[in-house]
Write a protein that holds these residues in place. Structure first.
Motif, PDB file in Angstrom:
ATOM      1  N   SER A 109       0.917  -1.186  -0.106  1.00  0.00           N
ATOM      2  CA  SER A 109       0.038   0.004   0.086  1.00  0.00           C
ATOM      3  C   SER A 109       0.893   1.233  -0.072  1.00  0.00           C
ATOM      4  N   GLY A 110       0.462   2.098  -0.881  1.00  0.00           N
ATOM      5  CA  GLY A 110       1.290   3.238  -1.116  1.00  0.00           C
ATOM      6  C   GLY A 110       2.244   3.340  -2.136  1.00  0.00           C
ATOM      7  N   LEU A 111       2.558   2.233  -2.743  1.00  0.00           N
ATOM      8  CA  LEU A 111       3.707   2.019  -3.803  1.00  0.00           C
ATOM      9  C   LEU A 111       2.648   2.140  -5.204  1.00  0.00           C
ATOM     10  N   ASN A 112       3.405   3.124  -6.153  1.00  0.00           N
ATOM     11  CA  ASN A 112       2.749   3.249  -7.438  1.00  0.00           C
ATOM     12  C   ASN A 112       3.081   2.020  -8.186  1.00  0.00           C
ATOM     13  N   ALA A 113       2.143   1.574  -8.767  1.00  0.00           N
ATOM     14  CA  ALA A 113       2.184  -0.161  -9.375  1.00  0.00           C
ATOM     15  C   ALA A 113       2.882   0.203 -10.598  1.00  0.00           C
ATOM     16  N   THR A 128      11.374  -1.907 -10.203  1.00  0.00           N
ATOM     17  CA  THR A 128      12.115  -0.917 -10.426  1.00  0.00           C
ATOM     18  C   THR A 128      11.824   0.342  -9.507  1.00  0.00           C
ATOM     19  N   GLY A 129      12.667   1.252  -9.425  1.00  0.00           N
ATOM     20  CA  GLY A 129      12.536   2.236  -8.715  1.00  0.00           C
ATOM     21  C   GLY A 129      12.844   1.600  -7.244  1.00  0.00           C
ATOM     22  N   ALA A 130      11.767   2.334  -6.195  1.00  0.00           N
ATOM     23  CA  ALA A 130      11.640   1.901  -5.006  1.00  0.00           C
ATOM     24  C   ALA A 130      10.900   0.605  -4.776  1.00  0.00           C
ATOM     25  N   GLY A 131      10.262   0.006  -5.949  1.00  0.00           N
ATOM     26  CA  GLY A 131       9.598  -1.126  -5.661  1.00  0.00           C
ATOM     27  C   GLY A 131      10.240  -2.543  -5.068  1.00  0.00           C
ATOM     28  N   PRO A 132      11.112  -2.788  -5.506  1.00  0.00           N
ATOM     29  CA  PRO A 132      11.959  -3.901  -4.755  1.00  0.00           C
ATOM     30  C   PRO A 132      12.167  -3.616  -3.367  1.00  0.00           C
ATOM     31  N   VAL A 133      12.445  -2.287  -2.963  1.00  0.00           N
ATOM     32  CA  VAL A 133      12.868  -1.955  -1.554  1.00  0.00           C
ATOM     33  C   VAL A 133      11.803  -2.340  -0.610  1.00  0.00           C
ATOM     34  N   HIS A 134      10.637  -1.751  -1.239  1.00  0.00           N
ATOM     35  CA  HIS A 134       9.208  -2.006  -0.537  1.00  0.00           C
ATOM     36  C   HIS A 134       8.477  -3.463  -0.490  1.00  0.00           C
ATOM     37  N   GLY A 170       6.219  -1.759 -11.648  1.00  0.00           N
ATOM     38  CA  GLY A 170       6.721  -0.809 -10.619  1.00  0.00           C
ATOM     39  C   GLY A 170       7.068  -1.819  -9.437  1.00  0.00           C
ATOM     40  N   LEU A 171       6.742  -2.986  -9.370  1.00  0.00           N
ATOM     41  CA  LEU A 171       7.391  -3.847  -8.287  1.00  0.00           C
ATOM     42  C   LEU A 171       8.892  -4.029  -8.535  1.00  0.00           C
TER      43      LEU A 171
END
Length: 494
Positions: free
Chosen positions: A159-163, A190-196, A187-188
């Motif tokens: 929740s809160g991550l742009n897909a 790349t960017g901050a996706g894998p972090v979260h 989005g899962l």
């Protein structure tokens, strides 16, 4: 994980197409809840009182299924809902009522009423519909949930991550594990996706393969099996002339190491010949380190020109500097019309030259360089890496590789996302090695897009092999040189 990655709109279209193919929304929701509950049991077998956080949409509907299944299995789940269950709609309302009828306790969720005693949070709050910044109250709620320090199982997307972009929409409820359904949102990865997202799992919910064929040009996640056929086995009568001549141009005063690593990588990745044009005083050190490289000292355009006449691909930029020497050399390289791989200072000088777009180059910026190429900054690039990639491709043509977690490649073959790699790669020289990898593959006949996609994947997987052997901390760019060879020869264990 599948090779195809989708935008949020595309995954919704997959849902619709699955319905047309005979899988109702109710059945898909039941299957998603079952898949998530199975993950809960396997990852947290000792948890008996999970808190299931349910939003007002289909993501919340999946959560209601998880809670009901947990109750039926003898656990003691509690549903914490953002919306009154009776105000839900469609299949989600059906699942909410089933959970209520099964006797699952339900209570409103707010910053004043958090599941502080729950050993596990099942996140079915927001799903893939987030595109704008979160409302202040929702952001505060997610931040408060994060401060609880509980393990989190996310449904579809944290929740809160742009897909679509992998960027936070203000706050993200970071997950230990995320299970996503039918199609993996781009989005899962790349960017901050894998972090979260934590550990990422996928379940297609039994959707038939023909359904996926209706989605045009999804983002592609290269795999060794798919890419290796682009490098067929060599003929028994092969000689070095068959595999191209890479010329590396760079290495101003004090920066001899960068182009040397590029040249070493090109040699290790199968280029038939590798030359290095650098400052004359660097030549002895280069020869001592790697005698297979033909090093030439160059003072300007005139001494570079004969080397360009023999090259099939030029890698320019590592250690080039932005002074007069580097600028003159890059201008001569551009004038040659040869296929190019441009990195590092080559990109910075390219901005100064305001060069026209061309089809036969590969640009490999990191987010900061990409921002400068677009007249913005790295933060803007990271806010939507896909949009930045498209802008770079439109402005500069050819093939563009945007570095970073979830490296992106855009060219005439579409868009690729590289999901391999590790934090040990955050060290100087990694980009120089990547430039050499790509140049070598391009010289061996792979078109620019294929060379960039395969090169980025091989580079990342070599880094993973090197990290597995000795750990991420202290990983050096030159540690990849030995690992690249087995990766590109098909000896890739993973």
């Amino acid at each position: 994980m599948p090779e195809a990655l989708y935008s949020a709109d595309q995954t919704r279209e997959l849902d619709r197409l699955a319905g047309e193919a005979g899988l109702s929304g109710e059945e898909l929701m039941e299957r998603a809840g079952r898949a998530a509950f199975d993950v809960l049991l396997s990852r947290w077998p000792d948890v008996s009182r999970p808190a299931v956080l349910c939003g007002g949409g289909n993501n919340g509907g999946d959560g209601y299924v998880v809670a009901r299944l947990a109750r039926e299995a003898g656990l003691e789940p509690v549903i914490h809902h953002l919306r009154d269950p009776e105000r839900m709609k469609g299949d989600a309302l059906t699942m909410a009522r089933r959970a209520r009828d099964a006797g699952v306790p339900m209570r409103p969720l707010s910053v004043d009423d958090l599941p502080v005693d729950a050993p596990l949070l099942v996140d079915g709050l927001l799903g893939t519909g987030i595109s704008d910044a979160l409302r202040d109250d929702i952001r505060a709620l997610i931040e408060a949930l994060g401060r609880l320090g509980k393990p989190v199982l996310a449904l579809d997307v944290p929740s809160g991550l742009n897909a679509d972009t992998g960027a936070p929409a203000g706050a993200v409820l970071s997950a230990d594990c995320t299970i996503t359904f039918i199609g993996v949102n781009r989005g899962l990865l790349t960017g901050a996706g894998p972090v979260h997202s934590g550990e990422l799992l996928f379940d297609d919910l039994g959707v038939d393969r023909p359904v996926y064929q209706h989605i045009d040009r999804p983002v592609w996640r290269p795999s060794p099996a798919r890419l290796r056929h682009w490098l067929p086995p060599r003929r028994r009568d092969a000689h070095k002339g068959h595999f191209g001549h890479v010329l590396v141009v760079g290495g101003d005063h004090g920066f001899a190491g960068a182009p040397l690593m590029t040249a070493q990588a090109a040699a290790r990745c199968g280029a038939g010949l590798v030359s290095l044009a650098t400052r004359p005083e660097h030549a002895p050190a280069v020869l001592a380190r790697q005698p297979e490289i033909m090093v030439r000292g160059v003072d300007g355009a005139e001494s570079l020109r004969p080397l360009l006449e023999k090259a099939s691909v030029v890698a320019v930029g590592p250690g080039l500097g932005t002074g007069p020497w580097g600028r003159v050399l890059l201008e001569e390289v551009l004038e040659s019309g040869l296929p190019l791989v441009i990195d590092a200072d080559g990109l910075n000088v390219l901005i100064e030259l305001d060069a026209d777009a061309r089809d036969n180059w590969i640009l490999t910026p990191h987010p900061g360089e990409a921002g400068r190429l677009l007249g913005s900054d790295g933060a803007t690039v990271q806010a939507d890496r896909f949009a930045a990639l498209e802008s770079l491709a439109a402005r500069y043509g050819g093939t563009v590789l945007l570095k970073g977690l979830g490296t992106l490649v855009r060219g005439d073959g579409g868009t690729a996302l590289i999901s391999d790699g590790n934090p040990g790669m955050a060290t100087g020289g990694m980009g120089d090695v990547l430039t050499g990898v790509i140049a070598a593959l391009h010289a061996q006949g792979l078109p620019g897009y294929q060379a960039a996609a395969l090169g980025a994947m091989a580079h990342a997987r070599a880094a993973d092999r090197a990290a597995a052997a000795g750990g991420e901390r202290g990983l050096l760019a030159t540690d990849l040189l030995a690992a690249l060879r087995p990766v590109l020869n098909g000896d890739d264990e993973r």
